[in-house]
Design an enzyme around this catalytic site. Sequence first.
Site, PDB file in Angstrom:
ATOM      1  N   TYR A  67      -8.499  -2.912  -1.442  1.00 36.42           N
ATOM      2  CA  TYR A  67      -9.485  -1.852  -1.708  1.00 36.42           C
ATOM      3  C   TYR A  67     -10.155  -1.401  -0.410  1.00 36.42           C
ATOM      4  O   TYR A  67     -11.379  -1.367  -0.315  1.00 36.42           O
ATOM      5  CB  TYR A  67     -10.556  -2.316  -2.710  1.00 36.42           C
ATOM      6  CG  TYR A  67     -10.046  -2.578  -4.105  1.00 36.42           C
ATOM      7  CD1 TYR A  67      -9.853  -1.530  -5.005  1.00 36.42           C
ATOM      8  CD2 TYR A  67      -9.759  -3.877  -4.520  1.00 36.42           C
ATOM      9  CE1 TYR A  67      -9.385  -1.784  -6.287  1.00 36.42           C
ATOM     10  CE2 TYR A  67      -9.286  -4.135  -5.798  1.00 36.42           C
ATOM     11  CZ  TYR A  67      -9.106  -3.084  -6.674  1.00 36.42           C
ATOM     12  OH  TYR A  67      -8.641  -3.339  -7.943  1.00 36.42           O
ATOM     13  N   HIS A  68      -9.349  -1.110   0.582  1.00 37.56           N
ATOM     14  CA  HIS A  68      -9.912  -0.589   1.829  1.00 37.56           C
ATOM     15  C   HIS A  68      -8.844   0.165   2.614  1.00 37.56           C
ATOM     16  O   HIS A  68      -7.649   0.068   2.320  1.00 37.56           O
ATOM     17  CB  HIS A  68     -10.518  -1.726   2.672  1.00 37.56           C
ATOM     18  CG  HIS A  68      -9.525  -2.723   3.164  1.00 37.56           C
ATOM     19  ND1 HIS A  68      -9.391  -3.985   2.632  1.00 37.56           N
ATOM     20  CD2 HIS A  68      -8.617  -2.639   4.162  1.00 37.56           C
ATOM     21  CE1 HIS A  68      -8.441  -4.634   3.284  1.00 37.56           C
ATOM     22  NE2 HIS A  68      -7.953  -3.841   4.201  1.00 37.56           N
TER      23      HIS A  68
END
Length: 135
Positions: free
Chosen positions: A48-49
């Site tokens: 999630y980045h």
Amino acid sequence: MEYKIIDFQQHGDNRGMLVALENSKEIPFIIRRIYYLYNTGKNVRRGYHAHRKLQQILICVSGSCVIHLDDGVQTAEITLNKPYEGLYIANNMWREMYSFSEDAVLLALASELYDESDYIRDYQEFCRYVQEQKN
Ligand code: TYD
């Protein structure tokens, strides 16, 4: 999308297999950091980045997992399940990792040292950032 699967040369004989990776040869950047994920829970989805600068190669050296990539326009799901296959991911790419098998070991070769300021951890911010880069 700026990613590619790299098939590494396998050195095999009756003893087994071996893959060797060298800076600027199989790996298109200088490796400044190595880390690996293991014992990842069954239903865990992580990552999630995106990174502003960092490039990396992911290798599932044991087991399997799936990598979700998103460049702000297109998405891709890539299954990694071969120890001789590397997934090159350019900077400015949102990534999530999921469907880890119990025996999965995901090795990451990174072009930069760990630097939290290189991370974009908010998806909306990532979309704005890649749009700004294009203007
Ligand atoms: P995290 O960034 O949450 O992993 P991911 O986003 O890939 O799911 O990292 C988990 C923890 O490990 C967090 O406390 C930061 C730390 N960490 C380091 O100290 N050095 C590193 O090189 C990495 C990748 C993480």
